[in-house]
Write an enzyme that holds these catalytic residues in place. Structure first.
Site, PDB file in Angstrom:
ATOM      1  N   TYR A 102      31.308  39.519  47.944  1.00  0.00           N
ATOM      2  CA  TYR A 102      31.317  38.135  48.431  1.00  0.00           C
ATOM      3  C   TYR A 102      32.713  37.730  48.928  1.00  0.00           C
ATOM      4  O   TYR A 102      32.869  36.652  49.490  1.00  0.00           O
ATOM      5  CB  TYR A 102      30.736  37.143  47.426  1.00  0.00           C
ATOM      6  CG  TYR A 102      31.330  37.131  46.026  1.00  0.00           C
ATOM      7  CD1 TYR A 102      32.666  36.873  45.791  1.00  0.00           C
ATOM      8  CD2 TYR A 102      30.502  37.335  44.915  1.00  0.00           C
ATOM      9  CE1 TYR A 102      33.191  36.836  44.513  1.00  0.00           C
ATOM     10  CE2 TYR A 102      31.006  37.298  43.630  1.00  0.00           C
ATOM     11  CZ  TYR A 102      32.362  37.054  43.431  1.00  0.00           C
ATOM     12  OH  TYR A 102      32.875  37.024  42.162  1.00  0.00           O
ATOM     13  N   LYS A 157      39.374  36.995  45.572  1.00  0.00           N
ATOM     14  CA  LYS A 157      39.088  38.413  45.839  1.00  0.00           C
ATOM     15  C   LYS A 157      39.336  38.736  47.322  1.00  0.00           C
ATOM     16  O   LYS A 157      39.737  39.862  47.645  1.00  0.00           O
ATOM     17  CB  LYS A 157      37.656  38.755  45.443  1.00  0.00           C
ATOM     18  CG  LYS A 157      37.373  38.541  43.949  1.00  0.00           C
ATOM     19  CD  LYS A 157      37.056  39.806  43.240  1.00  0.00           C
ATOM     20  CE  LYS A 157      36.688  39.564  41.777  1.00  0.00           C
ATOM     21  NZ  LYS A 157      37.229  40.599  40.901  1.00  0.00           N
TER      22      LYS A 157
HETATM   23  C1  HXC Z   1      33.126  24.968  34.751  1.00  0.00           C
HETATM   24  C2  HXC Z   1      34.922  25.952  33.682  1.00  0.00           C
HETATM   25  C3  HXC Z   1      34.082  26.963  33.129  1.00  0.00           C
HETATM   26  C4  HXC Z   1      32.694  26.887  33.432  1.00  0.00           C
HETATM   27  C5  HXC Z   1      36.122  27.362  32.505  1.00  0.00           C
HETATM   28  N1  HXC Z   1      36.165  26.251  33.269  1.00  0.00           N
HETATM   29  N2  HXC Z   1      34.868  27.821  32.388  1.00  0.00           N
HETATM   30  N3  HXC Z   1      34.458  24.990  34.486  1.00  0.00           N
HETATM   31  N4  HXC Z   1      32.266  25.888  34.249  1.00  0.00           N
HETATM   32  N5  HXC Z   1      31.838  27.797  32.941  1.00  0.00           N
HETATM   33  C6  HXC Z   1      37.323  25.436  33.570  1.00  0.00           C
HETATM   34  C7  HXC Z   1      37.762  24.696  32.314  1.00  0.00           C
HETATM   35  O1  HXC Z   1      37.007  23.520  32.127  1.00  0.00           O
HETATM   36  C8  HXC Z   1      39.214  24.382  32.636  1.00  0.00           C
HETATM   37  O2  HXC Z   1      39.340  23.299  33.508  1.00  0.00           O
HETATM   38  C9  HXC Z   1      39.644  25.606  33.433  1.00  0.00           C
HETATM   39  O3  HXC Z   1      38.447  26.241  33.915  1.00  0.00           O
HETATM   40  C10 HXC Z   1      40.393  26.574  32.594  1.00  0.00           C
HETATM   41  O4  HXC Z   1      39.583  26.919  31.482  1.00  0.00           O
HETATM   42  P1  HXC Z   1      40.186  27.520  30.163  1.00  0.00           P
HETATM   43  O5  HXC Z   1      39.071  28.045  29.325  1.00  0.00           O
HETATM   44  O6  HXC Z   1      41.127  26.556  29.536  1.00  0.00           O
HETATM   45  O7  HXC Z   1      41.083  28.669  30.760  1.00  0.00           O
HETATM   46  P2  HXC Z   1      41.246  30.142  30.424  1.00  0.00           P
HETATM   47  O8  HXC Z   1      41.343  30.360  28.946  1.00  0.00           O
HETATM   48  O9  HXC Z   1      42.394  30.545  31.200  1.00  0.00           O
HETATM   49  O10 HXC Z   1      39.923  30.923  30.934  1.00  0.00           O
HETATM   50  C11 HXC Z   1      39.029  30.480  31.937  1.00  0.00           C
HETATM   51  C12 HXC Z   1      38.229  31.655  32.486  1.00  0.00           C
HETATM   52  C13 HXC Z   1      37.589  32.379  31.306  1.00  0.00           C
HETATM   53  C14 HXC Z   1      39.148  32.560  33.246  1.00  0.00           C
HETATM   54  C15 HXC Z   1      37.208  31.187  33.474  1.00  0.00           C
HETATM   55  O11 HXC Z   1      36.655  31.532  30.719  1.00  0.00           O
HETATM   56  C16 HXC Z   1      36.950  33.660  31.730  1.00  0.00           C
HETATM   57  O12 HXC Z   1      37.668  34.589  31.982  1.00  0.00           O
HETATM   58  N6  HXC Z   1      35.638  33.722  31.730  1.00  0.00           N
HETATM   59  C17 HXC Z   1      34.775  34.833  32.117  1.00  0.00           C
HETATM   60  C18 HXC Z   1      35.395  36.121  32.455  1.00  0.00           C
HETATM   61  C19 HXC Z   1      34.455  36.981  33.236  1.00  0.00           C
HETATM   62  O13 HXC Z   1      33.272  36.755  33.324  1.00  0.00           O
HETATM   63  N7  HXC Z   1      35.006  38.026  33.845  1.00  0.00           N
HETATM   64  C20 HXC Z   1      34.239  38.923  34.648  1.00  0.00           C
HETATM   65  C21 HXC Z   1      34.315  38.497  36.039  1.00  0.00           C
HETATM   66  S1  HXC Z   1      33.415  39.564  37.060  1.00  0.00           S
HETATM   67  P3  HXC Z   1      39.608  21.767  33.010  1.00  0.00           P
HETATM   68  O14 HXC Z   1      39.681  20.985  34.286  1.00  0.00           O
HETATM   69  O15 HXC Z   1      38.446  21.396  32.142  1.00  0.00           O
HETATM   70  O16 HXC Z   1      40.910  21.799  32.255  1.00  0.00           O
HETATM   71  C22 HXC Z   1      33.662  39.030  38.596  1.00  0.00           C
HETATM   72  C23 HXC Z   1      32.959  39.769  39.673  1.00  0.00           C
HETATM   73  C24 HXC Z   1      31.523  39.506  39.729  1.00  0.00           C
HETATM   74  O17 HXC Z   1      34.378  38.129  38.822  1.00  0.00           O
HETATM   75  C25 HXC Z   1      30.858  40.231  40.885  1.00  0.00           C
HETATM   76  C26 HXC Z   1      29.387  40.364  40.750  1.00  0.00           C
HETATM   77  C27 HXC Z   1      28.694  40.965  41.909  1.00  0.00           C
END
Ligand code: HXC
Length: 274
Positions: free
Chosen positions: A151, A166
């Protein structure tokens, strides 16, 4: 195949990063796993050692652990220099750490945008720069592999932060490939589709309905496996693969290919007179 080689893998304590670590260890190399959680790093080390039938001492000799946040540029320099000091050299960097969550652009907060962009784009740059500086100074060859998603160039709903970041990594891959070719540092990327048993799938397609929808979008009829991705990553980063640079390998069972004109599930028209 990787005897005597070492690899630093960001996001190495789970999913695709851990699967690549397993592949690299099985083929004779040593790894440095980087992740935010020390507990997850220890758990991954235990899983990898158990699969290889290793003692704790053997695991410690082959698997170093670094608890760090890829958003911290100073940590990147420290980690790369420590891996080189401990192992004597560093041959491969895999920029695999990613943050992501589905969110409509109009609902995305500034912090949400920053979190994903800083992990994916800044993190990849900070570790690539630390790796490049060290290898160029030492006059040693190396390989960088960035993990992206298709994407980045097709676009797609609900991932504006991840897609934009990305896309930046794709541009970085090609740019560094050109800049560092003269230093024998190859830079490539891999774009896996949905891969079974990964945080990405549970995070991005959390419900049964969402999972079925993503399954139906894959021409191959199934999700990829972590081992399939790890084998492709192994090929991209292998020491024998000396001339490939600036490329992006899509590994997604055909999911990102165009399928707008005709559906393969529709009966073929008998004949068409234009
Ligand atoms: C809305 C969200 C959220 C959600 C986090 N935030 N999760 N907003 N929906 N589900 C917002 C929070 O409210 C906050 O904003 C800000 O993001 C930072 O969140 P924190 O939790 O304080 O930060 P942090 O600890 O740095 O981590 C955030 C994160 C983490 C990076 C998103 O939760 C994470 O890493 N999650 C999943 C990791 C993951 O799935 N990795 C694999 C990716 S694979 P506010 O405004 O409230 O302060 C990929 C490729 C896929 O990317 C390809 C498939 C084909």
């Amino acid at each position: 195949m990787n005897a005597g080689r070492t690899a630093l893998i960001t996001g190495g304590s789970s999913g695709i990063g851990e699967a690549y670590a397993a592949h690299f260890l099985q083929t004779g190399g040593r790894v440095a796993l980087l992740g935010r959680s020390p507990e997850k790093l220890e758990q991954a080390t235990r899983r990898l050692a158990s699969d290889l039938g290793w003692t704790t001492d053997e695991a410690d000799t082959h698997i170093r652990r670094y608890s760090a946040d890829v958003r911290d540029a100073d940590q990147a320099d420290t980690v790369v220099s420590d891996v080189i000091h401990a192992y004597g050299h560093l041959d491969v960097l895999v920029n695999n750490a990613a943050g992501n969550f589905p969110c409509r652009a109009e609902d995305l907060s500034t912090n949400g945008w920053n979190a994903v962009v800083q992990i994916v784009l800044n993190g990849t740059f900070f570790y690539s720069r630390a790796f490049g500086r060290a290898l160029i100074a030492a006059k040693l060859p190396g390989v960088i592999l960035n993990v992206v998603a298709s994407y980045a160039w097709t676009g797609g709903p609900m991932v504006v932060h991840s897609a934009a970041a990305k896309a930046g990594v794709v541009a970085m891959t090609k740019t560094l490939a050109v800049e560092w070719a003269e230093h024998q540092i190859r830079v490539n990327a891999i774009a896996p589709g949905p891969i079974a048993d990964t945080g990405a799938v549970t995070q991005l397609w959390p419900t049964e309905t969402a999972y079925q929808q993503v399954l139906e979008s894959i021409p191959a009829g199934r999700l990829g496996t972590k081992e399939e991705v790890a084998r492709a990553m192994g090929w991209l980063t292998s020491a024998e693969n000396t001339y490939l640079t600036g490329e992006i390998l899509v590994l997604d069972g055909g999911r990102s290919l165009g399928k707008a004109a005709f559906s393969p599930t529709r009966p073929s028209p008998k004949s068409t007179t234009l």
